[in-house]
Scaffold this motif. Structure first.
Motif, PDB file in Angstrom:
ATOM      1  N   VAL A  24       0.839  -1.207   0.000  1.00  0.00           N
ATOM      2  CA  VAL A  24       0.000   0.000   0.000  1.00  0.00           C
ATOM      3  C   VAL A  24       0.877   1.261   0.000  1.00  0.00           C
ATOM      4  N   LEU A  25       1.947   1.251   0.798  1.00  0.00           N
ATOM      5  CA  LEU A  25       2.852   2.409   0.807  1.00  0.00           C
ATOM      6  C   LEU A  25       3.487   2.612  -0.569  1.00  0.00           C
ATOM      7  N   ASP A  26       3.806   1.498  -1.241  1.00  0.00           N
ATOM      8  CA  ASP A  26       4.376   1.616  -2.593  1.00  0.00           C
ATOM      9  C   ASP A  26       3.384   2.266  -3.550  1.00  0.00           C
ATOM     10  N   ALA A  27       2.111   1.931  -3.377  1.00  0.00           N
ATOM     11  CA  ALA A  27       1.078   2.558  -4.217  1.00  0.00           C
ATOM     12  C   ALA A  27       1.005   4.060  -3.925  1.00  0.00           C
ATOM     13  N   PHE A  32       1.635   9.603  -5.438  1.00  0.00           N
ATOM     14  CA  PHE A  32       1.950  10.960  -4.984  1.00  0.00           C
ATOM     15  C   PHE A  32       3.381  11.389  -5.307  1.00  0.00           C
ATOM     16  N   GLY A  33       4.122  10.515  -5.981  1.00  0.00           N
ATOM     17  CA  GLY A  33       5.475  10.879  -6.381  1.00  0.00           C
ATOM     18  C   GLY A  33       6.489  10.946  -5.243  1.00  0.00           C
ATOM     19  N   HIS A  34       6.436   9.984  -4.324  1.00  0.00           N
ATOM     20  CA  HIS A  34       7.434   9.924  -3.250  1.00  0.00           C
ATOM     21  C   HIS A  34       8.337   8.721  -3.444  1.00  0.00           C
ATOM     22  N   LYS A  35       9.399   8.680  -2.614  1.00  0.00           N
ATOM     23  CA  LYS A  35      10.229   7.483  -2.588  1.00  0.00           C
ATOM     24  C   LYS A  35      10.381   7.047  -1.140  1.00  0.00           C
ATOM     25  N   PHE A  36       9.980   5.825  -0.853  1.00  0.00           N
ATOM     26  CA  PHE A  36      10.151   5.282   0.495  1.00  0.00           C
ATOM     27  C   PHE A  36      11.297   4.274   0.474  1.00  0.00           C
ATOM     28  N   ASN A  37      12.323   4.540   1.256  1.00  0.00           N
ATOM     29  CA  ASN A  37      13.426   3.580   1.378  1.00  0.00           C
ATOM     30  C   ASN A  37      13.230   2.778   2.652  1.00  0.00           C
ATOM     31  N   TYR A  38      13.003   1.480   2.492  1.00  0.00           N
ATOM     32  CA  TYR A  38      12.734   0.643   3.660  1.00  0.00           C
ATOM     33  C   TYR A  38      14.004  -0.017   4.160  1.00  0.00           C
ATOM     34  N   ARG A  39      14.119  -0.114   5.477  1.00  0.00           N
ATOM     35  CA  ARG A  39      15.150  -0.946   6.120  1.00  0.00           C
ATOM     36  C   ARG A  39      14.418  -2.007   6.916  1.00  0.00           C
ATOM     37  N   PHE A  40      15.014  -3.171   7.056  1.00  0.00           N
ATOM     38  CA  PHE A  40      14.325  -4.262   7.756  1.00  0.00           C
ATOM     39  C   PHE A  40      15.149  -4.809   8.922  1.00  0.00           C
ATOM     40  N   ALA A 291      -3.497 -15.686   6.011  1.00  0.00           N
ATOM     41  CA  ALA A 291      -4.888 -15.564   6.482  1.00  0.00           C
ATOM     42  C   ALA A 291      -5.084 -14.377   7.410  1.00  0.00           C
ATOM     43  N   ALA A 292      -4.011 -13.659   7.725  1.00  0.00           N
ATOM     44  CA  ALA A 292      -4.137 -12.564   8.700  1.00  0.00           C
ATOM     45  C   ALA A 292      -4.842 -11.368   8.076  1.00  0.00           C
ATOM     46  N   ASN A 293      -5.359 -10.519   8.922  1.00  0.00           N
ATOM     47  CA  ASN A 293      -5.974  -9.275   8.467  1.00  0.00           C
ATOM     48  C   ASN A 293      -4.914  -8.168   8.508  1.00  0.00           C
ATOM     49  N   PRO A 294      -4.521  -7.635   7.350  1.00  0.00           N
ATOM     50  CA  PRO A 294      -3.462  -6.611   7.351  1.00  0.00           C
ATOM     51  C   PRO A 294      -3.987  -5.198   7.571  1.00  0.00           C
ATOM     52  N   ILE A 295      -5.313  -5.049   7.756  1.00  0.00           N
ATOM     53  CA  ILE A 295      -5.884  -3.693   7.771  1.00  0.00           C
ATOM     54  C   ILE A 295      -5.354  -2.863   8.944  1.00  0.00           C
ATOM     55  N   ALA A 296      -5.198  -3.482  10.112  1.00  0.00           N
ATOM     56  CA  ALA A 296      -4.677  -2.721  11.249  1.00  0.00           C
ATOM     57  C   ALA A 296      -3.274  -2.176  10.937  1.00  0.00           C
ATOM     58  N   THR A 297      -2.472  -2.962  10.245  1.00  0.00           N
ATOM     59  CA  THR A 297      -1.117  -2.509   9.900  1.00  0.00           C
ATOM     60  C   THR A 297      -1.168  -1.444   8.806  1.00  0.00           C
ATOM     61  N   ILE A 298      -2.076  -1.627   7.867  1.00  0.00           N
ATOM     62  CA  ILE A 298      -2.224  -0.645   6.782  1.00  0.00           C
ATOM     63  C   ILE A 298      -2.715   0.692   7.348  1.00  0.00           C
ATOM     64  N   ALA A 353      -4.088  -1.376  -2.194  1.00  0.00           N
ATOM     65  CA  ALA A 353      -3.098  -0.662  -3.007  1.00  0.00           C
ATOM     66  C   ALA A 353      -3.725  -0.204  -4.330  1.00  0.00           C
ATOM     67  N   LEU A 354      -4.513  -1.084  -4.947  1.00  0.00           N
ATOM     68  CA  LEU A 354      -5.176  -0.738  -6.214  1.00  0.00           C
ATOM     69  C   LEU A 354      -6.131   0.433  -6.046  1.00  0.00           C
ATOM     70  N   GLU A 355      -6.858   0.423  -4.927  1.00  0.00           N
ATOM     71  CA  GLU A 355      -7.796   1.531  -4.665  1.00  0.00           C
ATOM     72  C   GLU A 355      -7.045   2.854  -4.513  1.00  0.00           C
ATOM     73  N   VAL A 356      -5.856   2.787  -3.881  1.00  0.00           N
ATOM     74  CA  VAL A 356      -5.051   4.014  -3.745  1.00  0.00           C
ATOM     75  C   VAL A 356      -4.657   4.511  -5.144  1.00  0.00           C
TER      76      VAL A 356
END
Ligand code: IPM
Ligand code: MG
Length: 359
Positions: A24-27, A32-40, A291-298, A353-356
């Motif tokens: 979703v963040l990638d969408a 919006f024309g941003h760049k998110f650099n992720y570290r894990f 099977a988890a619900n990702p909505i809380a994280t989104i 993500a598609l909706e975004v």
């Protein structure tokens, strides 16, 4: 704009739900024309397996050099028998403390699309549920002195609940500030009929309230608050409380909205860099099953966008995308009911993500 985000995936369903949030963040980045650099960096059980400790210094450093932290969940049966200081949960408490995140904001909202999912009767939810738990996060019994000692009855374990005026003042201010832009009511929850720490809590909150004349302050004992939450949740706007009471009441508040899988949270301190995580745990029973619900994280990612990155339009776009996917009838297993469309964890992430992108 370009941003650095530390993603602490953690254990159990943690990697699945954070991956869905990243899609979703990638969408958002594309739209919006941003760049998110992720570290894990690793935390919890994953860090114990690699480094032998739940919170390696390198993880703290990565978080400190990021603009925001997104966290999945920590813990699982594999690490349950380790000594207290080596349990995955210590990693979570440690990162909250290392980043000075004293304010934990946990909104509980009954989505109109999901009214049926609440375990409360319709006549109780008819006035809606829209409250926020403001939980003190790095004090109280979670961080007080603890240990083992000898007592007349033999070995004894103890934990200490302690709060300073300063600690109460800063969390109270957060609650009143939040209430100002909501329904202007703060319910401070304590156990002042028994605990000295609660008595100091209560007088300190009353002092802070003097600077917020437009906000109504109400005091409630924690046992009564637990009962009132299921009797009439619509009476609450902002619930201000201690670390442990907030832990307990926020699970209850989550449950009455239908699914613990839907509620996000933010943990904030004095810097802009916050930590954002779903309020649920690592659900080892469904880990790896998509099977988890990702909505809380989104929704936690949406809070991250507005709070730590100053991107309110982007956050609203994510929230609206979640609403549209729910109103189109898509459900993960935890909120599924006959007639709705089944989505796996990753599918739910893709749909949002598609909706975004298509908004
Ligand atoms: C929470 C969790 C944690 C807490 C645990 C996992 C240590 O229950 O975030 O509510 O008690 O804070
Ligand atoms: Mg909890």
């Amino acid at each position: 704009m370009e941003f650095k985000i530390a993603v602490l995936q953690g254990d159990g369903i943690g990697p699945e739900i954070t991956n869905a949030a990243i899609s979703v963040l990638d969408a958002v980045a594309i739209k919006f024309g941003h760049k998110f650099n992720y570290r894990f960096p690793l935390i919890g059980g994953a860090a114990i397996d690699r480094d032998g400790v739940p919170l390696p210094q390198s993880t703290i450093d990565e978080c400190k050099s990021s603009q925001a932290v997104l966290l999945g969940a920590v813990g699982g049966p594999k690490w349950d028998n380790l000594p207290g200081h080596l349990r995955p949960e210590k990693g979570l408490l440690g990162i909250r403390n290392a980043l000075g995140l004293y304010a934990n904001i946990r909104p509980a909202l009954l989505h109109s699309e999901l009214k049926g999912a609440s375990p409360l009767k319709n006549e109780i939810t008819k006035n809606g549920i829209d409250l926020v738990v403001v939980r003190e996060l790095i004090g109280g019994i979670y961080f007080g002195e603890r240990g083992l000692r000898n007592s007349p009855n033999g070995k004894q374990a103890y934990d200490t609940e302690a709060y300073s005026v300063k600690e109460v003042e800063r969390i109270a201010r957060i609650a009143f500030d939040l209430a100002k832009n909501r329904r202007r009511k703060v319910t401070s929850v304590d156990k002042a009929n028994v605990l000295d720490s609660s008595k100091l809590w209560r007088t300190t909150v009353a002092k802070v309230a003097e600077s917020f004349p437009d906000v109504q302050l109400e005091n409630m004992f924690v046992d009564n608050a637990a009962m009132q939450l299921v009797r009439d949740p619509s009476q609450f706007d902002v619930i201000l409380t201690s670390n442990m009471f907030g832990d307990i009441l926020s699970d209850e508040a989550a449950m009455i909205t239908g699914s613990i899988g839907l509620l996000p949270s933010s943990s904030l301190g004095d810097s802009k860099c916050g930590l954002f995580e779903p309020i649920h745990g690592s659900a080892p029973d469904i880990a790896g099953k998509d099977a988890a619900n990702p909505i809380a994280t989104i929704l936690s990612a949406a809070m991250l966008l507005v709070t730590s990155l100053d991107l309110p339009a982007e956050a609203t776009a994510v929230e609206n995308a979640v609403k549209r996917v729910l109103s189109k009838g898509w459900r993960t297993p935890d909120i599924y009911s006959t007639g709705s469309k089944k989505a796996t964890c990753s599918k739910m992430g893709e749909l949002i993500a598609l909706e975004v992108l298509n908004a």
